[in-house]
Structures are given as structure tokens and as C-alpha cells.
Design an enzyme around this catalytic site. Structure first.
Site, PDB file in Angstrom:
ATOM      1  N   ASP A  49       0.842  -1.210   0.000  1.00 28.37           N
ATOM      2  CA  ASP A  49       0.000   0.000   0.000  1.00 28.37           C
ATOM      3  C   ASP A  49       0.874   1.257   0.000  1.00 28.37           C
ATOM      4  O   ASP A  49       0.364   2.377  -0.118  1.00 28.37           O
ATOM      5  CB  ASP A  49      -1.007  -0.006   1.146  1.00 28.37           C
ATOM      6  CG  ASP A  49      -0.354  -0.070   2.510  1.00 28.37           C
ATOM      7  OD1 ASP A  49       0.888  -0.186   2.592  1.00 28.37           O
ATOM      8  OD2 ASP A  49      -1.088  -0.005   3.514  1.00 28.37           O
ATOM      9  N   SER A  50       2.203   1.066   0.065  1.00 26.85           N
ATOM     10  CA  SER A  50       3.125   2.189  -0.132  1.00 26.85           C
ATOM     11  C   SER A  50       2.900   2.815  -1.503  1.00 26.85           C
ATOM     12  O   SER A  50       3.368   3.930  -1.768  1.00 26.85           O
ATOM     13  CB  SER A  50       4.584   1.728   0.003  1.00 26.85           C
ATOM     14  OG  SER A  50       4.829   0.589  -0.798  1.00 26.85           O
ATOM     15  N   ASP A  88      -1.188  -6.055  -0.427  1.00 23.02           N
ATOM     16  CA  ASP A  88      -1.589  -5.448   0.851  1.00 23.02           C
ATOM     17  C   ASP A  88      -3.094  -5.214   0.909  1.00 23.02           C
ATOM     18  O   ASP A  88      -3.686  -4.733  -0.067  1.00 23.02           O
ATOM     19  CB  ASP A  88      -0.921  -4.076   1.008  1.00 23.02           C
ATOM     20  CG  ASP A  88       0.261  -4.099   1.954  1.00 23.02           C
ATOM     21  OD1 ASP A  88       0.345  -5.016   2.795  1.00 23.02           O
ATOM     22  OD2 ASP A  88       1.104  -3.187   1.843  1.00 23.02           O
ATOM     23  N   LYS A 118      -1.444  -9.332   2.651  1.00 19.92           N
ATOM     24  CA  LYS A 118      -0.725  -8.898   3.855  1.00 19.92           C
ATOM     25  C   LYS A 118      -1.613  -7.936   4.626  1.00 19.92           C
ATOM     26  O   LYS A 118      -2.327  -7.131   4.012  1.00 19.92           O
ATOM     27  CB  LYS A 118       0.593  -8.215   3.493  1.00 19.92           C
ATOM     28  CG  LYS A 118       1.320  -7.624   4.718  1.00 19.92           C
ATOM     29  CD  LYS A 118       2.758  -7.289   4.437  1.00 19.92           C
ATOM     30  CE  LYS A 118       3.020  -5.945   3.804  1.00 19.92           C
ATOM     31  NZ  LYS A 118       2.498  -4.794   4.579  1.00 19.92           N
ATOM     32  N   GLU A 187       9.054  -4.375  10.646  1.00 16.32           N
ATOM     33  CA  GLU A 187       9.520  -3.070  10.142  1.00 16.32           C
ATOM     34  C   GLU A 187      10.003  -2.173  11.278  1.00 16.32           C
ATOM     35  O   GLU A 187       9.352  -2.045  12.334  1.00 16.32           O
ATOM     36  CB  GLU A 187       8.374  -2.360   9.383  1.00 16.32           C
ATOM     37  CG  GLU A 187       8.791  -0.983   8.872  1.00 16.32           C
ATOM     38  CD  GLU A 187       7.852  -0.393   7.816  1.00 16.32           C
ATOM     39  OE1 GLU A 187       6.899  -1.079   7.400  1.00 16.32           O
ATOM     40  OE2 GLU A 187       8.109   0.761   7.419  1.00 16.32           O
TER      41      GLU A 187
HETATM   42  O1  KIV Z   1       3.526  -1.143   1.641  1.00 17.84           O
HETATM   43  C1  KIV Z   1       4.693  -1.555   1.627  1.00 17.84           C
HETATM   44  O2  KIV Z   1       5.479  -1.301   0.716  1.00 17.84           O
HETATM   45  C2  KIV Z   1       5.122  -2.387   2.752  1.00 17.84           C
HETATM   46  C3  KIV Z   1       6.580  -2.683   2.862  1.00 17.84           C
HETATM   47  C4  KIV Z   1       7.273  -1.486   3.352  1.00 17.84           C
HETATM   48  C5  KIV Z   1       6.848  -3.873   3.680  1.00 17.84           C
HETATM   49  O3  KIV Z   1       4.339  -2.756   3.569  1.00 17.84           O
END
Ligand code: KIV
Length: 281
Positions: A49-50, A88, A118, A187
Site C-alpha cells: 500500500d506504499s 496489501d 498482507k 519493520e
Molecule cells: O507497503 C509496503 O510497501 C510495505 C513494505 C514497506 C513492507 O508494507
């Protein structure tokens, strides 16, 4: 009849079996073109979700929607054949109840054909993880610094340095793994805590800003390529400065267009009659 010789995609059970073995190599991917380049070099691609920050320019991961995750997840799955693809679950789609989480996760799995989802959180999410896993949805956990909780945590600082918070993160990780997660993102924690957590749980830990003590590592691809240069956390290693390359290429292109060097004859379609005449000479 042709025989399919392509190697099969890795599975979540193969990832799980790598606990304590060869390091797991993971990166984020959001688009087909980048996922295609990364696929054979890594074990796992996370459609994180980044993407809210990296692709859409938001200043946190909170505004990302289920529709966005489905669109990008599907693109990454279609472009790849080797790495396990995890998508995510976005903020707000899974926290209220295990049933909400199942509906969101089932939609992501069915519409993207990814291998797993995730979700962030610890003890409070363990019931949800068990609910999903029992219904056939593989889950990757995420503890420590959990960006969806940025407003509660008061920022993106590393966590677990005081005894109480350290104990809480250990309990969170254990609860998620006991509930059936096949792996655990850890993290923003110090090396001692990452080592203790990795020793305590039976599934691979995947570190981001969590030292070499984890069973694998993940980075945001745009960070390590130097494309997303707004902010570079301490734990990011920059392997390239592609942001500088993109800018330089755009500058050269602009110059070529303005001076008439582009398009050149080799980039220009000519009428068939003209082509034949040119070939005869
Ligand atoms: O959203 C994302 O990119 C993440 C990673 C930083 C593990 O959750």
C-alpha cells in the site's frame, strides 16, 4: 501441440519452508513493466500500500483503496511467472471484523489471482488472521512500525526500544504467527529485537529497517532505485540513481525536440512509393 516449459511460480509453502535457510529476497512492485524486470531476481513481490505514496503522491498509505490494490495487484500478477505475489489489504478494509477482512481479501485474491494478502497489526488482528487462513487465504503479517497506524504512533520512528514496547512487539509477532500467517514483515525495529522475534516464531521474518537478523529482506523498489527521492530512510541502500537518469533523459529529449533533432528520418514513416524509389537508387 506445444509443451509448457516455463518454471512454476513459487508458492507460499515454499516461502514458509525457507525459515532459517537461504535468505528470502523481496521487493515491492506496483506496475507490470517494473514487475516483469524484478520477477526472476526475487522470491516475493509485494504490491504494497506504499503505492499510495510512491505512485499516487499521497503523504501516507491511508488513502489507498481496495480498487487501487486490485488494479495494481492484477497488473503485477499478469506480468510475472516466478515470484510469489502478495497484495496489501488497504487501511479500513479489514480492521472492523474478520468478516470484513474476508470479503476484502477474497476480492483481492479472486480479482488479482495473487498468492496471498498482507495485513498490519498484532494481537488484536490474530483472530482475523486465523479466520482468513482457515478459509483458504494465505496471510503475511506486519508488525513493529506499521504505517497504517502512523497517526496513533505519532510518526515513522523505529520502535521497540523501551522494554514495554519491545514486549508488545514480541507478543504481536507471536500472536500473528500462531494464528497461521506464513511469514511476517518486521519493520523499523533494532537488531536485538529482530533477532529475538526471528528466533521466537516458526515462520520467516522479512525485515525492512530491521537488521540482517531476519530470514529475508524487503525494500520499496523505488527507494532502492533512487526514483522516489523525497525522503530516504536510514535503512535504505540506494543501488541506482534512476531518478537522475530519468531527469537527464527528459532534458535530452526536450533539447532534441526543440532543436529538430527528433524525430530523425529513422523514426519517420514514409509513403510506400517513396520507399520503393529510395530502394531503387
Ligand atoms: O507497503 C509496503 O510497501 C510495505 C513494505 C514497506 C513492507 O508494507
Amino acid at each position: 501441440m506445444s509443451i509448457e516449459t516455463r518454471p512454476q511460480r513459487l508458492s507460499v509453502t515454499r516461502i514458509k519452508s525457507r525459515k532459517g535457510g537461504d535468505k528470502l529476497v523481496c521487493l515491492t512492485a506496483y506496475t507490470a513493466s517494473v514487475a516483469r524486470q524484478l520477477d526472476e531476481e526475487v522470491d516475493l513481490l509485494l504490491v504494497g500500500d506504499s503505492l499510495a505514496m510512491v505512485v499516487y503522491g499521497f503523504d501516507s498509505t491511508l488513502p489507498v483503496t481496495l480498487d487501487m490494490m486490485v488494479a495494481h495487484g492484477g497488473a503485477v500478477v499478469r506480468a510475472t511467472h516466478h515470484a510469489v505475489v502478495v497484495v496489501d489489504l488497504p487501511f479500513g478494509s479489514y480492521q472492523a471484523s474478520p468478516q470484513d477482512a474476508f470479503r476484502a481479501a477474497a476480492r483481492v485474491m479472486a480479482e488479482t489471482q495473487c498468492n496471498a494478502v498482507k495485513l498490519e497489526g498484532g494481537e488484536e488482528m490474530a483472530e482475523t488472521v486465523a479466520f482468513l487462513v482457515k478459509r483458504g487465504i494465505p496471510v503475511m503479517g506486519h508488525v513493529g512500525l506499521t504505517p497504517q497506524a502512523v497517526n496513533q504512533l505519532g510518526g515513522y520512528r523505529s520502535r521497540g526500544h523501551e522494554a514495554a514496547e519491545r514486549r508488545k512487539i514480541l507478543a504481536d509477532g507471536a500472536a500473528i504467527c500462531d494464528a497461521g500467517a506464513f511469514s511476517l514483515v518486521v519493520e523499523g525495529v533494532n537488531e536485538g529485537l529482530a533477532r529475538e522475534l526471528t528466533a521466537a516464531v516458526a515462520v520467516p521474518t522479512i525485515g525492512i529497517g530491521a537488521s540482517p537478523a531476519c530470514d529475508g529482506q524487503i525494500l520499496v523498489t523505488d527507494d532502492m532505485l533512487g526514483v522516489y527521492a523525497e525522503f530516504t530512510p536510514k535503512f535504505v541502500k540506494r543501488y541506482r540513481r534512476l531518478g537522475d537518469d530519468i531527469r537527464a533523459a527528459a532534458r535530452e529529449y526536450a533539447d532534441d525536440v526543440r532543436t529538430g533533432r527528433f524525430p530523425a528520418p529513422e523514426h519517420t514513416y514514409t509513403a510506400p512509393a517513396k520507399r520503393a524509389k529510395a530502394a531503387a537508387h
